[in-house]
Scaffold this motif. Structure first.
Motif, mmCIF file in Angstrom:
data_model
loop_
_atom_site.group_PDB
_atom_site.id
_atom_site.type_symbol
_atom_site.label_atom_id
_atom_site.label_comp_id
_atom_site.label_asym_id
_atom_site.label_seq_id
_atom_site.Cartn_x
_atom_site.Cartn_y
_atom_site.Cartn_z
ATOM 1 N N PRO A 2 9.692 -36.693 -39.836
ATOM 2 C CA PRO A 2 9.009 -37.278 -40.998
ATOM 3 C C PRO A 2 8.737 -36.211 -42.059
ATOM 4 C CG PRO A 2 7.949 -37.945 -38.947
ATOM 5 C CD PRO A 2 8.952 -36.893 -38.594
ATOM 6 N N ARG A 3 8.997 -36.526 -43.311
ATOM 7 C CA ARG A 3 8.847 -35.549 -44.397
ATOM 8 C C ARG A 3 7.431 -35.002 -44.509
ATOM 9 N NH1 ARG A 3 13.364 -37.808 -45.533
ATOM 10 N NH2 ARG A 3 14.875 -37.018 -47.015
ATOM 11 N N PRO B 244 26.726 -18.288 -35.937
ATOM 12 C CA PRO B 244 27.847 -19.056 -35.406
ATOM 13 C C PRO B 244 27.703 -20.566 -35.625
ATOM 14 C CG PRO B 244 26.500 -18.198 -33.616
ATOM 15 C CD PRO B 244 25.973 -17.607 -34.887
ATOM 16 N N VAL B 245 26.464 -21.071 -35.708
ATOM 17 C CA VAL B 245 26.217 -22.495 -35.911
ATOM 18 C C VAL B 245 25.621 -22.694 -37.305
ATOM 19 C CG1 VAL B 245 24.864 -24.470 -35.112
ATOM 20 C CG2 VAL B 245 25.800 -22.861 -33.449
ATOM 21 N N THR B 246 26.241 -23.563 -38.109
ATOM 22 C CA THR B 246 25.705 -23.886 -39.423
ATOM 23 C C THR B 246 24.539 -24.837 -39.216
ATOM 24 O OG1 THR B 246 27.887 -23.697 -40.389
ATOM 25 C CG2 THR B 246 26.244 -24.869 -41.677
ATOM 26 N N ALA B 247 23.356 -24.428 -39.666
ATOM 27 C CA ALA B 247 22.174 -25.239 -39.423
ATOM 28 C C ALA B 247 21.199 -25.167 -40.583
ATOM 29 C CB ALA B 247 21.483 -24.780 -38.144
ATOM 30 N N VAL B 248 20.305 -26.136 -40.601
ATOM 31 C CA VAL B 248 19.174 -26.155 -41.511
ATOM 32 C C VAL B 248 17.946 -26.039 -40.609
ATOM 33 C CG1 VAL B 248 17.856 -27.564 -43.129
ATOM 34 C CG2 VAL B 248 20.340 -27.514 -43.269
ATOM 35 N N ILE B 249 17.127 -25.001 -40.832
ATOM 36 C CA ILE B 249 15.975 -24.745 -39.982
ATOM 37 C C ILE B 249 14.742 -25.373 -40.625
ATOM 38 C CG2 ILE B 249 14.559 -22.984 -38.867
ATOM 39 C CD1 ILE B 249 17.038 -21.103 -39.183
ATOM 40 N N VAL B 250 14.127 -26.284 -39.897
ATOM 41 C CA VAL B 250 12.949 -26.998 -40.382
ATOM 42 C C VAL B 250 11.732 -26.498 -39.615
ATOM 43 C CG1 VAL B 250 11.848 -29.262 -40.578
ATOM 44 C CG2 VAL B 250 14.302 -29.043 -40.928
ATOM 45 N N THR B 251 10.688 -26.118 -40.345
ATOM 46 C CA THR B 251 9.421 -25.719 -39.739
ATOM 47 C C THR B 251 8.419 -26.827 -40.013
ATOM 48 O OG1 THR B 251 9.934 -23.408 -40.224
ATOM 49 C CG2 THR B 251 7.662 -23.917 -39.609
ATOM 50 N N THR B 252 7.786 -27.317 -38.946
ATOM 51 C CA THR B 252 6.816 -28.404 -39.099
ATOM 52 C C THR B 252 5.439 -27.848 -39.438
ATOM 53 O OG1 THR B 252 6.143 -28.445 -36.790
ATOM 54 C CG2 THR B 252 8.076 -29.775 -37.392
ATOM 55 N N VAL B 253 4.512 -28.734 -39.735
ATOM 56 C CA VAL B 253 3.152 -28.318 -40.057
ATOM 57 C C VAL B 253 2.474 -27.670 -38.852
ATOM 58 C CG1 VAL B 253 2.803 -29.948 -41.943
ATOM 59 C CG2 VAL B 253 2.263 -30.644 -39.606
ATOM 60 N N CYS B 254 3.002 -27.895 -37.658
ATOM 61 C CA CYS B 254 2.463 -27.272 -36.439
ATOM 62 C C CYS B 254 3.202 -25.980 -36.096
ATOM 63 C CB CYS B 254 2.549 -28.246 -35.271
ATOM 64 S SG CYS B 254 1.524 -29.703 -35.472
ATOM 65 N N GLU B 255 3.984 -25.457 -37.039
ATOM 66 C CA GLU B 255 4.731 -24.204 -36.881
ATOM 67 C C GLU B 255 5.855 -24.312 -35.843
ATOM 68 O OE1 GLU B 255 4.357 -21.562 -38.867
ATOM 69 O OE2 GLU B 255 2.760 -22.604 -39.915
ATOM 70 N N ARG B 256 6.320 -25.495 -35.540
ATOM 71 C CA ARG B 256 7.443 -25.665 -34.626
ATOM 72 C C ARG B 256 8.731 -25.640 -35.439
ATOM 73 N NH1 ARG B 256 8.668 -30.617 -30.497
ATOM 74 N NH2 ARG B 256 10.431 -29.580 -29.505
ATOM 75 N N LYS B 257 9.717 -24.895 -34.949
ATOM 76 C CA LYS B 257 10.991 -24.780 -35.668
ATOM 77 C C LYS B 257 12.046 -25.617 -34.963
ATOM 78 C CE LYS B 257 9.916 -20.416 -37.648
ATOM 79 N NZ LYS B 257 10.404 -19.425 -38.498
ATOM 80 N N MET B 258 12.787 -26.366 -35.766
ATOM 81 C CA MET B 258 13.865 -27.205 -35.249
ATOM 82 C C MET B 258 15.112 -26.960 -36.070
ATOM 83 S SD MET B 258 12.043 -30.799 -34.592
ATOM 84 C CE MET B 258 10.274 -30.834 -34.551
ATOM 85 N N PRO C 95 6.532 -35.573 -50.887
ATOM 86 C CA PRO C 95 6.006 -36.073 -49.632
ATOM 87 C C PRO C 95 5.992 -35.038 -48.502
ATOM 88 C CG PRO C 95 8.284 -36.712 -49.783
ATOM 89 C CD PRO C 95 7.941 -35.923 -51.039
ATOM 90 N N PHE C 96 6.255 -33.774 -48.798
ATOM 91 C CA PHE C 96 6.306 -32.749 -47.766
ATOM 92 C C PHE C 96 4.925 -32.159 -47.502
ATOM 93 C CE2 PHE C 96 10.562 -32.786 -49.621
ATOM 94 C CZ PHE C 96 11.341 -32.895 -48.476
ATOM 95 N N ASN C 97 4.725 -31.687 -46.285
ATOM 96 C CA ASN C 97 3.549 -30.910 -45.898
ATOM 97 C C ASN C 97 2.231 -31.636 -46.170
ATOM 98 O OD1 ASN C 97 2.377 -28.615 -44.804
ATOM 99 N ND2 ASN C 97 2.290 -27.538 -46.738
ATOM 100 N N VAL C 98 2.186 -32.931 -45.865
ATOM 101 C CA VAL C 98 0.965 -33.684 -46.121
ATOM 102 C C VAL C 98 0.260 -34.121 -44.836
ATOM 103 C CG1 VAL C 98 1.647 -34.498 -48.402
ATOM 104 C CG2 VAL C 98 2.287 -35.829 -46.405
ATOM 105 N N SER C 99 0.958 -34.115 -43.714
ATOM 106 C CA SER C 99 0.359 -34.534 -42.447
ATOM 107 C C SER C 99 -0.291 -33.354 -41.744
ATOM 108 C CB SER C 99 1.427 -35.124 -41.522
ATOM 109 O OG SER C 99 2.003 -36.255 -42.095
ATOM 110 N N PRO C 100 -1.462 -33.565 -41.149
ATOM 111 C CA PRO C 100 -2.088 -32.480 -40.386
ATOM 112 C C PRO C 100 -1.363 -32.289 -39.055
ATOM 113 C CG PRO C 100 -3.402 -34.472 -40.216
ATOM 114 C CD PRO C 100 -2.289 -34.770 -41.185
ATOM 115 N N CYS C 101 -1.531 -31.138 -38.468
ATOM 116 C CA CYS C 101 -0.929 -30.847 -37.164
ATOM 117 C C CYS C 101 -1.750 -31.564 -36.102
ATOM 118 C CB CYS C 101 -0.919 -29.336 -36.921
ATOM 119 S SG CYS C 101 -0.244 -28.902 -35.302
#
Length: 115
Positions: free
Chosen positions: A43-44, A58-72, A101-107
């Protein structure tokens, strides 16, 4: 006096050489690489940061960090990941933090584990 000047110049050259090392070392490339990528939807409002993985990974990726500091890692070749990265970059243009709409939800209910 010449000896002191020579020593000072050599010290300056040594410092400049030390500081002119490449900005990206081998360790930092590995930290921005993903071993694999997923296609999970995030969710954004839970997204704090979005970056493209290093070009030498080696892997083309987009790294997403959540509001809880989890990286995916999302598949960098997917249309969804490319669109998310573009939208995030537009949202942060001329700002220091992303706008809605980014970074609006609390952890909450998410472990702070970095994978």
């Amino acid at each position: 006096m010449k000896t002191l000047l020579t020593f000072a110049l050599l010290a300056l050259i040594g410092l400049l050489h030390q500081n002119s090392a490449a900005p990206v070392g081998p360790g930092s490339i590995n930290q921005s690489c993903c071993p694999n990528a997923t296609s999970v939807r995030i969710p954004r409002g839970r997204i704090q940061n979005v970056v493209r993985s290093h070009s030498k990974c080696p892997v083309t990726a987009v790294i997403v960090t959540t509001v809880c500091e989890r990286k995916m890692c999302l598949d960098g070749n997917s249309t969804r990941a490319k669109k998310l990265l573009t939208e995030f970059e537009k949202s942060t243009a001329n700002k220091t933090s992303p706008s809605a709409p980014f970074n609006v939800s609390p952890c909450r209910n998410e472990t702070k584990k970095v994978s």
